[in-house]
Write an enzyme that holds these catalytic residues in place. Structure first.
Site, PDB file in Angstrom:
ATOM      1  N   ARG A  91      -4.767   8.617  15.064  1.00  0.00           N
ATOM      2  CA  ARG A  91      -4.224   9.926  14.715  1.00  0.00           C
ATOM      3  C   ARG A  91      -4.619  11.000  15.731  1.00  0.00           C
ATOM      4  NH1 ARG A  91      -5.484  12.059   8.755  1.00  0.00           N
ATOM      5  NH2 ARG A  91      -3.658  10.822   8.224  1.00  0.00           N
ATOM      6  N   GLU A 144       0.974   1.739  11.706  1.00  0.00           N
ATOM      7  CA  GLU A 144       1.863   1.673  10.545  1.00  0.00           C
ATOM      8  C   GLU A 144       2.180   0.223  10.155  1.00  0.00           C
ATOM      9  OE1 GLU A 144       2.623   3.836   8.404  1.00  0.00           O
ATOM     10  OE2 GLU A 144       1.920   5.623   9.444  1.00  0.00           O
ATOM     11  N   GLN A 177       0.790  -2.911   3.427  1.00  0.00           N
ATOM     12  CA  GLN A 177       0.051  -3.811   2.517  1.00  0.00           C
ATOM     13  C   GLN A 177      -1.452  -3.926   2.790  1.00  0.00           C
ATOM     14  OE1 GLN A 177       2.823  -6.054   4.033  1.00  0.00           O
ATOM     15  NE2 GLN A 177       4.025  -6.545   2.244  1.00  0.00           N
ATOM     16  N   TYR A 183      10.471   2.928   5.451  1.00  0.00           N
ATOM     17  CA  TYR A 183       9.243   3.722   5.452  1.00  0.00           C
ATOM     18  C   TYR A 183       8.669   3.841   6.871  1.00  0.00           C
ATOM     19  CZ  TYR A 183       4.449   5.032   5.348  1.00  0.00           C
ATOM     20  OH  TYR A 183       3.276   5.672   5.654  1.00  0.00           O
ATOM     21  N   ASP A 221       5.109   6.878   0.807  1.00  0.00           N
ATOM     22  CA  ASP A 221       4.292   5.686   0.547  1.00  0.00           C
ATOM     23  C   ASP A 221       3.719   5.774  -0.869  1.00  0.00           C
ATOM     24  OD1 ASP A 221       2.244   7.528   0.665  1.00  0.00           O
ATOM     25  OD2 ASP A 221       1.105   6.522   2.240  1.00  0.00           O
ATOM     26  N   CYS A 267      -8.671  17.240  -9.302  1.00  0.00           N
ATOM     27  CA  CYS A 267      -7.728  18.362  -9.417  1.00  0.00           C
ATOM     28  C   CYS A 267      -8.360  19.700  -9.058  1.00  0.00           C
ATOM     29  CB  CYS A 267      -7.134  18.410 -10.823  1.00  0.00           C
ATOM     30  SG  CYS A 267      -6.177  16.934 -11.207  1.00  0.00           S
ATOM     31  N   CYS A 280       0.992  22.015  -9.899  1.00  0.00           N
ATOM     32  CA  CYS A 280       1.058  20.650 -10.434  1.00  0.00           C
ATOM     33  C   CYS A 280       1.228  20.633 -11.960  1.00  0.00           C
ATOM     34  CB  CYS A 280      -0.205  19.892 -10.044  1.00  0.00           C
ATOM     35  SG  CYS A 280      -0.208  18.209 -10.641  1.00  0.00           S
TER      36      CYS A 280
END
Ligand code: SF4
Length: 365
Positions: free
Chosen positions: A35, A56, A61, A139, A157, A216, A225
Site C-alpha cells: 500500500r 489482491e 480467500q 472485485y 468485499d 462503534c 449508522c
C-alpha cells in the site's frame, strides 16, 4: 441532531461520510507492504499496479496476516511483473505453497504472461480488458482500477458488505442483499481519492466494524449508522443457514527410498491442489474410505495418525500409507526429502509427509 443516512442518501450525508472516513483513514490506515500510505498518496505517490494486483490475488480467500509474508517473499523473488513472467509455473507454485487455492498461483503466472506479452508489462486500465485476464473477476478489477489507477469503481468485499448492511440497516440475508449493497456502494463511492476511500472502507471493516465486536464508539461514521442507532449492529448482516459440511476420506501413499527420496507426481491442473507436486493419493470419497489400492508395489503399512485438513467446502481425513521402495515407479519423480521439499508441498500433503518422517525416525531409534 445526528445526520442519518437513508436508502436514498442525500448528497450532503454522502459527502459527510467521505470526509469522516477519509479523515479517519489518514490517521489510522493499516501499514501494508503493498500500500501507498495516505500521506504519500496525497502527495501524488502512485501505487505500483503489479504490487496491487499481486496483493489482491493473494487476498482472495486469504487474510492480510497470512498474505503479508507471502507477498514479501514474492516481491523479493520477482520485484517486477517481467520477473514473474520469466519464472516457471513450478517455481511460482512452490513459492505459493501453504497459501492454498493453487489455481490462483497458476492464474498469476498466466496473467503475468499475457500482461507482459500483450500489454508490454502494463496492466490495462479498462474493466472489460482486466476481466479478460486470468484470475481477475469483478472485485479484483474494481480494486485494481481504484487503488492502482485512481479510477472510480465499485469495490465490495466482505468488510464493505458488513459495513453497508449495518449502515443502512439491511435485514435480509447477505446472499439476497448483495445486489442492493453493490448499488449502495456505487452510489456513494467518491470521484476524489477513490483508492483511499476503498481502502478506508476495507480498513474500517477489518479494524472497527468487526463481525463480532464492532467498536462503534470509535467509529468514524457512527453518526450515520442505523444499526448502531438501533443498538444491535452484530445482528447484521444476517447469514444464510449453515450448510452441513461434507467429510471426505481417502488414502495418501508415501513411498520413500533408503536414500531419503520420496515418490511424487504432478496433480492434474484441474481440481484441488491442481498442478502441485504431491505424493499420490486415492480419490477422496464422501463419508467412507474408498478401496485402499496403492499406486505402486511396496510393503505398505498404515500409520497410526490420520491426517485431517479443512478445505473451504469440505473436511478431509487421510489415512497415511507408508512403504520403503527401491525403484522409482514409472511417471513418478523422486524428490530429495528435505526441508525445502516439505515447505514447498501443500499443507495437507506436508502433514502426511511429516507423519511418515516421524514414523521412519521412531523406527530407526
Ligand atoms: Fe459498524 Fe458500529 Fe461503525 Fe456502524 S457504527 S459502521 S456498526 S462500527
Amino acid at each position: 441532531m445526528k445526520n442519518r443516512i437513508t436508502n436514498k442518501a442525500p448528497l450532503v450525508n454522502q459527502l459527510d461520510i467521505h470526509t469522516a472516513l477519509l479523515n479517519w483513514y489518514d490517521a489510522n490506515a493499516r501499514a501494508l507492504s503493498w500500500r501507498v500510505p495516505p500521506r504519500d498518496s496525497k502527495m501524488g505517490v502512485k501505487p505500483d499496479p503489479y504490487r496491487v494486483w499481486l496483493s489482491e490475488i493473494m487476498l482472495q480467500q486469504t487474510g492480510v496476516k497470512v498474505v503479508e509474508p507471502y507477498f514479501q517473499k514474492f516481491v523479493r523473488k520477482w520485484p517486477k511483473i517481467n520477473d514473474l513472467h520469466r519464472a516457471t509455473e513450478t517455481e511460482v507454485l512452490a513459492a505459493w505453497s501453504g497459501l492454498g487455492y493453487y489455481s490462483r498461483a497458476r492464474n498469476l503466472k498466466a496473467c503475468a504472461e499475457i500482461v507482459c506479452t500483450k500489454y508490454r508489462g502494463n496492466f490495462p486500465q479498462d474493466e472489460s480488458l482486466l476481466l479478460k485476464l486470468p484470475g481477475i473477476g469483478k472485485y479484483t478489477s474494481a480494486a485494481m482500477l481504484t487503488i492502482a489507477f485512481g479510477i472510480p469503481a465499485t469495490v465490495v468485499d466482505g468488510n464493505v458488505e458488513r459495513i453497508v448492511a449495518r449502515l443502512f440497516y439491511l435485514q435480509d440475508s447477505l446472499e439476497k442483499l448483495k445486489p442492493q449493497i453493490y448499488k449502495h456502494v456505487s452510489s456513494f463511492s467518491p470521484k476524489i481519492r477513490p483508492g483511499d476511500f476503498a481502502q478506508a472502507m476495507m480498513d474500517l471493516g477489518a479494524t472497527v466494524c468487526k463481525p463480532k465486536n464492532p467498536l462503534c464508539t470509535k467509529c468514524a461514521i457512527q453518526n450515520f449508522c442505523k444499526a448502531c442507532d438501533k443498538g444491535n449492529p452484530t445482528m447484521l448482516p444476517k447469514k444464510a443457514k449453515k450448510k452441513i459440511r461434507i467429510l471426505r476420506k481417502g488414502y495418501v501413499y508415501i513411498g520413500i527410498t533408503k536414500t531419503e527420496k520420496i515418490m511424487m507426481l504432478v496433480r492434474p491442473n484441474k481440481g484441488l491442489l491442481g498442478g502441485m507436486i504431491c505424493p499420490p493419493s486415492s480419490e477422496w470419497e464422501p463419508n467412507n474410505f474408498p478401496a485402499n489400492r496403492p499406486p505402486f508395489a511396496g510393503s505398505w503399512t498404515m500409520l497410526n495418525q490420520t491426517v485431517k485438513h479443512t478445505f473451504t467446502h469440505f473436511d478431509l481425513e487421510l489415512k497415511v500409507m507408508f512403504s520403503y521402495i527401491s525403484n522409482v515407479p514409472e511417471n513418478y519423480v523422486a524428490k530429495k526429502l528435505d526441508q525445502s521439499l516439505i515447505t514447498s508441498t501443500p499443507k495437507v500433503m506436508r502433514k502426511a509427509i511429516l507423519e511418515a518422517v516421524n514414523y521412519v525416525k521412531s523406527n530407526i531409534v
